[in-house]
Scaffold this active site. Structure first.
Site, PDB file in Angstrom:
ATOM      1  N   LYS A  13       0.832  -1.215   0.000  1.00 27.03           N
ATOM      2  CA  LYS A  13       0.000   0.000   0.000  1.00 27.03           C
ATOM      3  C   LYS A  13       0.861   1.258   0.000  1.00 27.03           C
ATOM      4  O   LYS A  13       0.617   2.185  -0.761  1.00 27.03           O
ATOM      5  CB  LYS A  13      -0.944   0.028   1.221  1.00 27.03           C
ATOM      6  N   ARG A  88      -9.577   0.417   8.748  1.00 26.53           N
ATOM      7  CA  ARG A  88      -9.049  -0.896   9.086  1.00 26.53           C
ATOM      8  C   ARG A  88     -10.123  -1.782   9.712  1.00 26.53           C
ATOM      9  O   ARG A  88      -9.869  -2.960   9.976  1.00 26.53           O
ATOM     10  CB  ARG A  88      -7.974  -0.612  10.121  1.00 26.53           C
ATOM     11  N   ARG A 127      11.735  -6.541   5.615  1.00 24.85           N
ATOM     12  CA  ARG A 127      11.559  -5.090   5.448  1.00 24.85           C
ATOM     13  C   ARG A 127      12.309  -4.328   6.545  1.00 24.85           C
ATOM     14  O   ARG A 127      12.343  -4.746   7.691  1.00 24.85           O
ATOM     15  CB  ARG A 127      10.054  -4.767   5.537  1.00 24.85           C
ATOM     16  N   ARG A 160      11.183  -2.721  12.282  1.00 25.19           N
ATOM     17  CA  ARG A 160      10.170  -2.160  13.179  1.00 25.19           C
ATOM     18  C   ARG A 160       9.868  -3.125  14.320  1.00 25.19           C
ATOM     19  O   ARG A 160       9.945  -4.328  14.146  1.00 25.19           O
ATOM     20  CB  ARG A 160       8.874  -1.894  12.384  1.00 25.19           C
ATOM     21  N   ARG A 171      -0.460  -9.501  13.470  1.00 22.80           N
ATOM     22  CA  ARG A 171      -1.024  -8.485  12.567  1.00 22.80           C
ATOM     23  C   ARG A 171      -1.802  -9.133  11.419  1.00 22.80           C
ATOM     24  O   ARG A 171      -2.833  -8.625  10.997  1.00 22.80           O
ATOM     25  CB  ARG A 171       0.092  -7.583  12.012  1.00 22.80           C
TER      26      ARG A 171
HETATM   27  P1  AMP Z   1       0.707   0.060   9.473  1.00 25.24           P
HETATM   28  O1  AMP Z   1       1.988   0.791   9.310  1.00 25.24           O
HETATM   29  O2  AMP Z   1      -0.409   0.617   8.634  1.00 25.24           O
HETATM   30  O3  AMP Z   1       0.851  -1.435   9.313  1.00 25.24           O
HETATM   31  O4  AMP Z   1       0.221   0.308  10.990  1.00 25.24           O
HETATM   32  C1  AMP Z   1       1.025  -0.073  12.083  1.00 25.24           C
HETATM   33  C2  AMP Z   1       0.160  -0.239  13.329  1.00 25.24           C
HETATM   34  O5  AMP Z   1      -0.501   1.011  13.625  1.00 25.24           O
HETATM   35  C3  AMP Z   1      -0.962  -1.246  13.202  1.00 25.24           C
HETATM   36  O6  AMP Z   1      -0.538  -2.576  13.456  1.00 25.24           O
HETATM   37  C4  AMP Z   1      -1.940  -0.740  14.267  1.00 25.24           C
HETATM   38  O7  AMP Z   1      -1.486  -1.049  15.574  1.00 25.24           O
HETATM   39  C5  AMP Z   1      -1.819   0.771  14.096  1.00 25.24           C
HETATM   40  N1  AMP Z   1      -2.785   1.293  13.095  1.00 25.24           N
HETATM   41  C6  AMP Z   1      -2.479   1.894  11.898  1.00 25.24           C
HETATM   42  N2  AMP Z   1      -3.600   2.250  11.252  1.00 25.24           N
HETATM   43  C7  AMP Z   1      -4.629   1.879  12.028  1.00 25.24           C
HETATM   44  C8  AMP Z   1      -6.044   1.957  11.905  1.00 25.24           C
HETATM   45  N3  AMP Z   1      -6.626   2.512  10.816  1.00 25.24           N
HETATM   46  N4  AMP Z   1      -6.802   1.466  12.911  1.00 25.24           N
HETATM   47  C9  AMP Z   1      -6.256   0.923  14.024  1.00 25.24           C
HETATM   48  N5  AMP Z   1      -4.929   0.798  14.200  1.00 25.24           N
HETATM   49  C10 AMP Z   1      -4.112   1.272  13.222  1.00 25.24           C
END
Ligand code: AMP
Length: 213
Positions: A13, A88, A127, A160, A171
């Site tokens: 994404k 999400r 990554r 990360r 996740r």
């Molecule tokens: P990402 O980088 O998008 O994978 O997000 C990393 C982490 O941030 C996720 O595993 C969640 O803990 C939190 N997070 C990001 N976006 C959301 C969302 N829209 N709703 C809830 N948690 C989020």
């Protein structure tokens, strides 16, 4: 353009969003990046989000909608936006629908990036991310020139906290339970563009064809 980018963690994404922003000045809005910056800065938001993030769980819908309600009002969104990692959950998608109706904004599509689980697992475990500018690297296919140092800003490039094998597996479970149902939601809204997304160029071309860019 105004798009939602759906897909598992590691589906590409962020990469696709970065390619698309270069086309028309749309802004990439990544809730994950916003939250990571808040954690790094030690803000109230960061303190509330950190434990869930490290465990690979989702931050509360209320917290996320608070962030996005403000973010979508910022001036840079007028040229268009690419929502990366948001919504999400079904409640987030419903709240976004209400918010956009209130603002009089229409989306072009919700794009679902389909990538096989083994490809996702391989991508996420290899990554690496710059802690300063967020640039993404891959130890196998795209390492920084100097190990651990960002080519773009000189910041440190690390794995990360939520990209340990345990957190990744959590996740992906959370994605299957809470985020995958959004595909059906946006199909019902007549907005879904479903793409086999193993290459980001294929995704960008399919999006261009769909929205006539
Ligand atoms: P990402 O980088 O998008 O994978 O997000 C990393 C982490 O941030 C996720 O595993 C969640 O803990 C939190 N997070 C990001 N976006 C959301 C969302 N829209 N709703 C809830 N948690 C989020």
């Amino acid at each position: 353009m105004r798009l939602i980018l759906l897909g598992a963690p590691g589906a590409g994404k962020g990469t696709v969003a970065k390619l698309l922003t270069k086309m028309d000045g749309s802004v990439q809005i990544s809730t994950g990046d916003i939250l990571r910056a808040a954690v790094k800065a030690g803000t109230e938001l960061g303190k509330k989000a950190e434990a869930a993030m490290t465990a690979g769980e989702l931050v509360s819908d209320d917290l996320i909608m608070g962030i996005m309600g403000e973010r979508l009002l910022e001036d840079d969104c007028k040229a268009g936006f690419l929502l990366d990692g948001f919504p999400r959950t079904i409640p987030q998608a419903e709240a976004l629908k209400v918010l956009l109706e209130k603002l009089g904004i229409e989306l072009d599509a919700a794009v679902n990036l389909n990538v096989p689980r083994d490809v996702i697992l391989d991508r996420l475990t290899t990554r690496r991310t710059c802690t300063d500018c967020g640039a993404i690297y891959n130890v196998k296919s795209n390492p920084p020139k100097q190990e651990g140092v960002c080519d773009a800003c000189g910041g440190s490039v690390v794995q990360r906290d939520d990209e340990t094998e345990e957190a990744i597996s959590k996740r992906l479970d959370v994605f299957n339970e809470q985020t995958a149902p959004l595909v059906g939601f946006y199909e019902g809204e007549g907005m879904l563009l479903d793409i086999n997304a193993t290459s980001s160029d294929v995704v960008v071309d399919a999006i261009k064809a769909k929205i006539g860019a």
